[in-house]
Motif scaffolding. Structure first.
Motif, PDB file in Angstrom:
ATOM      1  N   ALA A  86      68.695  88.534  36.987  1.00 61.84           N
ATOM      2  CA  ALA A  86      69.509  88.765  37.319  1.00 61.84           C
ATOM      3  C   ALA A  86      69.203  89.513  38.253  1.00 61.84           C
ATOM      4  N   GLU A  87      68.458  90.462  37.942  1.00 58.06           N
ATOM      5  CA  GLU A  87      67.991  91.886  39.445  1.00 58.06           C
ATOM      6  C   GLU A  87      67.093  91.064  41.192  1.00 58.06           C
ATOM      7  N   ASN A  88      66.917  88.977  40.229  1.00 52.07           N
ATOM      8  CA  ASN A  88      66.523  88.432  41.289  1.00 52.07           C
ATOM      9  C   ASN A  88      64.766  89.323  42.087  1.00 52.07           C
ATOM     10  N   THR A  89      64.565  89.560  40.973  1.00 51.33           N
ATOM     11  CA  THR A  89      62.607  89.941  41.058  1.00 51.33           C
ATOM     12  C   THR A  89      62.056  89.547  41.882  1.00 51.33           C
ATOM     13  N   LEU A  90      61.638  89.098  42.567  1.00 55.79           N
ATOM     14  CA  LEU A  90      60.120  88.873  43.217  1.00 55.79           C
ATOM     15  C   LEU A  90      59.623  87.701  42.557  1.00 55.79           C
ATOM     16  N   ILE A  91      59.045  87.635  42.913  1.00 57.02           N
ATOM     17  CA  ILE A  91      57.943  86.604  41.443  1.00 57.02           C
ATOM     18  C   ILE A  91      56.296  86.347  42.828  1.00 57.02           C
ATOM     19  N   ILE A  92      56.738  84.943  43.751  1.00 57.30           N
ATOM     20  CA  ILE A  92      55.836  84.272  44.105  1.00 57.30           C
ATOM     21  C   ILE A  92      56.888  84.632  45.773  1.00 57.30           C
ATOM     22  N   LYS A  93      55.691  84.377  46.582  1.00 63.29           N
ATOM     23  CA  LYS A  93      55.983  84.387  48.016  1.00 63.29           C
ATOM     24  C   LYS A  93      54.676  83.940  48.751  1.00 63.29           C
ATOM     25  N   ILE A  94      55.266  82.877  49.638  1.00 64.45           N
ATOM     26  CA  ILE A  94      54.173  82.130  50.424  1.00 64.45           C
ATOM     27  C   ILE A  94      55.190  81.640  51.949  1.00 64.45           C
ATOM     28  N   ASN A  95      54.079  82.588  52.551  1.00 66.54           N
ATOM     29  CA  ASN A  95      53.808  82.462  53.922  1.00 66.54           C
ATOM     30  C   ASN A  95      52.702  81.731  54.527  1.00 66.54           C
ATOM     31  N   VAL A  96      53.992  80.420  54.765  1.00 65.65           N
ATOM     32  CA  VAL A  96      52.878  79.020  55.278  1.00 65.65           C
ATOM     33  C   VAL A  96      52.292  79.497  56.651  1.00 65.65           C
ATOM     34  N   MET A  97      52.457  80.144  57.890  1.00 63.09           N
ATOM     35  CA  MET A  97      52.478  80.406  59.158  1.00 63.09           C
ATOM     36  C   MET A  97      50.823  81.003  58.761  1.00 63.09           C
ATOM     37  N   ALA A  98      50.790  81.729  57.657  1.00 60.00           N
ATOM     38  CA  ALA A  98      49.404  82.673  57.618  1.00 60.00           C
ATOM     39  C   ALA A  98      48.495  82.717  56.808  1.00 60.00           C
ATOM     40  N   SER A  99      49.301  81.539  56.130  1.00 61.23           N
ATOM     41  CA  SER A  99      48.050  80.850  54.873  1.00 61.23           C
ATOM     42  C   SER A  99      48.121  81.414  53.665  1.00 61.23           C
ATOM     43  N   ARG A 100      49.183  81.985  53.472  1.00 59.55           N
ATOM     44  CA  ARG A 100      48.913  83.237  52.264  1.00 59.55           C
ATOM     45  C   ARG A 100      49.921  83.158  51.672  1.00 59.55           C
ATOM     46  N   LEU A 101      49.633  83.139  50.291  1.00 58.54           N
ATOM     47  CA  LEU A 101      50.380  83.152  48.562  1.00 58.54           C
ATOM     48  C   LEU A 101      49.664  84.301  47.961  1.00 58.54           C
ATOM     49  N   THR A 102      51.218  85.235  47.522  1.00 56.15           N
ATOM     50  CA  THR A 102      51.232  86.564  46.619  1.00 56.15           C
ATOM     51  C   THR A 102      51.461  86.063  44.842  1.00 56.15           C
ATOM     52  N   ILE A 103      51.363  86.220  44.585  1.00 64.19           N
ATOM     53  CA  ILE A 103      52.077  86.096  43.375  1.00 64.19           C
ATOM     54  C   ILE A 103      52.228  87.819  42.420  1.00 64.19           C
ATOM     55  N   TYR A 104      53.232  87.680  42.567  1.00 66.30           N
ATOM     56  CA  TYR A 104      53.690  88.786  41.517  1.00 66.30           C
ATOM     57  C   TYR A 104      53.560  89.316  40.111  1.00 66.30           C
TER      58      TYR A 104
END
Length: 256
Positions: free
Chosen positions: A50-68
């Motif tokens: 319900a709080e829309n908590t960020l758990i995954i972010k993928i920046n394709v241009m920077a080739s960066r995957l972040t898993i929270y």
């Protein structure tokens, strides 16, 4: 134009309510993005709850995957994976992972609602040691109770062959359920007790000749439990008698 308006409305409704996914606790589930490939300027985010908590972010241009993994008290730690299309896989899923997952890309958003079900126990049958006779005939009827413990969102049912005899349901509360059945002694029909939820079931079959055996002296049916109790009781009485005799013999020898 009317057809186009309807299609647009349906697309918006799909975006709001999303896809419903049911999964068994301990299994893995994959939420598919529907993308064939990722574009160079894509910024993709997966959010939960319900709080829309960020758990995954993928920046394709920077080739960066972040898993929270540490958000929400670390409930997603070592459970999240993504593939080349940014589809999200949750491994060893638990009840705390149930809820709404939101996919956000540069061009669209998509939501999924995951329901997690616990693994169902096998129903246990308890038979009454006595059977009663009908007042209008000599037919004997025996009672059996089908029970399950710590269940939620399930139905417990008795079947005679493929025909439903009785049923009881429970919603989200974790409780114990029991459902009785009265059957005619020496009935040759097939009975089964079934527990089920949306995605699975467990069945225990009733074998009448196994649960009850006739007792010549009392005219009722005796189950295995009662037979064991009688056997143990007889053994204890025998041990007590043997101990008494042994003690009596030793006492007499001392007197001599």
């Amino acid at each position: 134009m009317a057809h186009v308006f309807v299609l647009v409305c349906l697309w918006h409704l799909t975006g709001v309510f999303g896809e419903s996914v049911s999964v068994m606790e301990g299994d893995s589930v994959t939420l598919h993005t529907g993308l064939n490939k990722l574009m160079g300027d894509d910024l993709i985010k997966w959010r939960f709850g319900a709080e829309n908590t960020l758990i995954i972010k993928i920046n394709v241009m920077a080739s960066r995957l972040t898993i929270y993994e540490d958000v929400l008290d670390g409930r997603f730690r070592d459970r999240l994976k993504v593939d080349q299309t940014a589809s999200l896989t949750i491994t060893n899923i638990r009840s705390e992972h149930a809820g709404v997952y939101q996919l956000q890309t540069n061009s669209r958003s998509k939501s999924f609602r995951i329901s997690v079900y616990t693994r169902l126990p096998v129903p246990v049958l308890f038979n009454s040691p006595q059977c009663s006779s009908s007042s209008s005939s000599s037919v004997q009827y025996c009672s059996v109770l089908c029970s399950v413990v710590n269940v939620s969102a399930v139905s417990l049912s008795w079947y005679k062959g493929n025909s439903l005899l009785s049923s009881i349901s429970v919603s989200d509360l974790s409780i114990s359920l029991s459902l009785p059945l009265e059957v005619e002694y020496q009935d040759n029909n097939t009975y089964s007790c079934v527990i089920n939820n949306t995605i699975s079931n467990q069945t225990t079959h009733l074998h009448i000749n196994t649960l009850w055996q006739p007792c010549k002296d009392s005219g009722h049916c005796c189950g295995p439990t009662e037979a064991v109790v009688r056997l143990v009781g007889s053994a204890l009485v025998g041990v007590a008698i043997a101990a008494f005799i042994f003690h009596d013999i030793r006492s007499r020898k001392r007197e001599d």
